[in-house]
Design an enzyme around this catalytic site. Sequence first.
Site, PDB file in Angstrom:
ATOM      1  N   HIS A 116      11.059  23.587  -6.118  1.00  0.00           N
ATOM      2  CA  HIS A 116      10.973  24.845  -5.365  1.00  0.00           C
ATOM      3  C   HIS A 116      12.362  25.383  -4.977  1.00  0.00           C
ATOM      4  O   HIS A 116      12.454  26.498  -4.453  1.00  0.00           O
ATOM      5  CB  HIS A 116      10.135  24.675  -4.097  1.00  0.00           C
ATOM      6  CG  HIS A 116       8.712  24.274  -4.368  1.00  0.00           C
ATOM      7  ND1 HIS A 116       7.898  24.967  -5.237  1.00  0.00           N
ATOM      8  CD2 HIS A 116       7.971  23.229  -3.899  1.00  0.00           C
ATOM      9  CE1 HIS A 116       6.709  24.370  -5.281  1.00  0.00           C
ATOM     10  NE2 HIS A 116       6.727  23.319  -4.487  1.00  0.00           N
ATOM     11  N   ASP A 153       3.515  18.501 -11.326  1.00  0.00           N
ATOM     12  CA  ASP A 153       3.254  18.551  -9.884  1.00  0.00           C
ATOM     13  C   ASP A 153       2.193  19.634  -9.645  1.00  0.00           C
ATOM     14  O   ASP A 153       2.114  20.611 -10.400  1.00  0.00           O
ATOM     15  CB  ASP A 153       4.554  18.904  -9.150  1.00  0.00           C
ATOM     16  CG  ASP A 153       4.410  18.862  -7.637  1.00  0.00           C
ATOM     17  OD1 ASP A 153       4.770  17.822  -7.057  1.00  0.00           O
ATOM     18  OD2 ASP A 153       3.943  19.865  -7.048  1.00  0.00           O
ATOM     19  N   HIS A 155       1.998  21.886  -7.550  1.00  0.00           N
ATOM     20  CA  HIS A 155       2.538  23.180  -7.110  1.00  0.00           C
ATOM     21  C   HIS A 155       3.398  23.797  -8.210  1.00  0.00           C
ATOM     22  O   HIS A 155       4.107  23.079  -8.910  1.00  0.00           O
ATOM     23  CB  HIS A 155       3.357  22.982  -5.832  1.00  0.00           C
ATOM     24  CG  HIS A 155       2.568  22.334  -4.729  1.00  0.00           C
ATOM     25  ND1 HIS A 155       2.672  20.987  -4.429  1.00  0.00           N
ATOM     26  CD2 HIS A 155       1.633  22.850  -3.914  1.00  0.00           C
ATOM     27  CE1 HIS A 155       1.830  20.708  -3.438  1.00  0.00           C
ATOM     28  NE2 HIS A 155       1.190  21.825  -3.102  1.00  0.00           N
ATOM     29  N   ASP A 230       0.555  14.659  -6.485  1.00  0.00           N
ATOM     30  CA  ASP A 230      -0.301  15.468  -5.610  1.00  0.00           C
ATOM     31  C   ASP A 230      -1.558  16.087  -6.251  1.00  0.00           C
ATOM     32  O   ASP A 230      -2.373  16.643  -5.512  1.00  0.00           O
ATOM     33  CB  ASP A 230       0.513  16.515  -4.815  1.00  0.00           C
ATOM     34  CG  ASP A 230       1.560  17.247  -5.625  1.00  0.00           C
ATOM     35  OD1 ASP A 230       1.506  17.153  -6.865  1.00  0.00           O
ATOM     36  OD2 ASP A 230       2.420  17.925  -5.018  1.00  0.00           O
TER      37      ASP A 230
HETATM   38 ZN   LIG Z   1       3.824  19.417  -5.159  1.00  0.00          ZN
END
Ligand SMILES: [Zn+2]
Length: 292
Positions: A116, A153, A155, A230
């Site tokens: 991110h 991941d 996200h 996750d």
């Molecule tokens: Zn994540």
Amino acid sequence: MLAFTHDRWTFPLPATNRFPQEKYRLVRERVERLPGVEVAEAAPISWEDAARVHDAEWVRRIRHGLLTRREEAALGLPWSPELAERTLHATGSTVAATEAALRDGTAAALGGGTHHAARAVGRGYCLVNDVAVALDRARAGGFSGRVLVLDLDVHQGDGNADLLGPDPAVAVVSVHGERNYPFERVPGDIDVDVPDRTGDAGYLAILDDVLRRLDALGPFDLAYLLAGADPWEGDRLGRLALTETGLEERDRRAIGWTRERGIPLVVTLSGGYGEPIATTADIHARTVSLAV
Ligand SMILES: [Zn+2]
């Protein structure tokens, strides 16, 4: 295989912050028991290394603790000198793992996958983008090949897409939860939204389809796997419903894809916020064991 850890560098967290700092020690303890793996500590990067890929002003502010309250909230972590220092060591793990993978074929960073962190801003627990810095360091050392960033991941890898998406030598691929953070996406080369509550079979079918599409973007001379834990059903941020067995199969297929093509592979952990966190550490350690 070398696996680089930075779990000794910790930072203060208020009791209300649920960032699972102990995960990194738990993973390291598990990986130390794996046959064929040597756990080592890497040299930290310098702030100048970070500023070669990030906006210099952003780097100056995380170095000196000049974040606004709003920026700290977006980051999800309170700034401290220890957090800044840890970031240099964490990024150093991915730099060292990249050097080791180019030499030995495979290596792991027991952290990293800070996808991110964008050029001029950090968010979602990510201050510095480890893959972008590691690739920059590899290029400074003479590497000039094509690179795959395979981000599994849960996200979306908005920071990777921001920093590496425009790079014609890098393919940025992200498979992530459809209704999950970040809510403003930065598109990469391939982005796949996975619906809430998707389980093993549905997920693995999506992954197989993505892997089939990768050859059209290659051939690759280096790959990064962001093996976030996750998507696990017990993750409090995940929204997907993969079992531990499903995640193991995910990693077997992703790692197998690079291995069949002889592509040097850097494994990074990325996210994982399970309850209990020990299971998340088990999932991460299993990923590393599959890469040995
Ligand atoms: Zn994540």
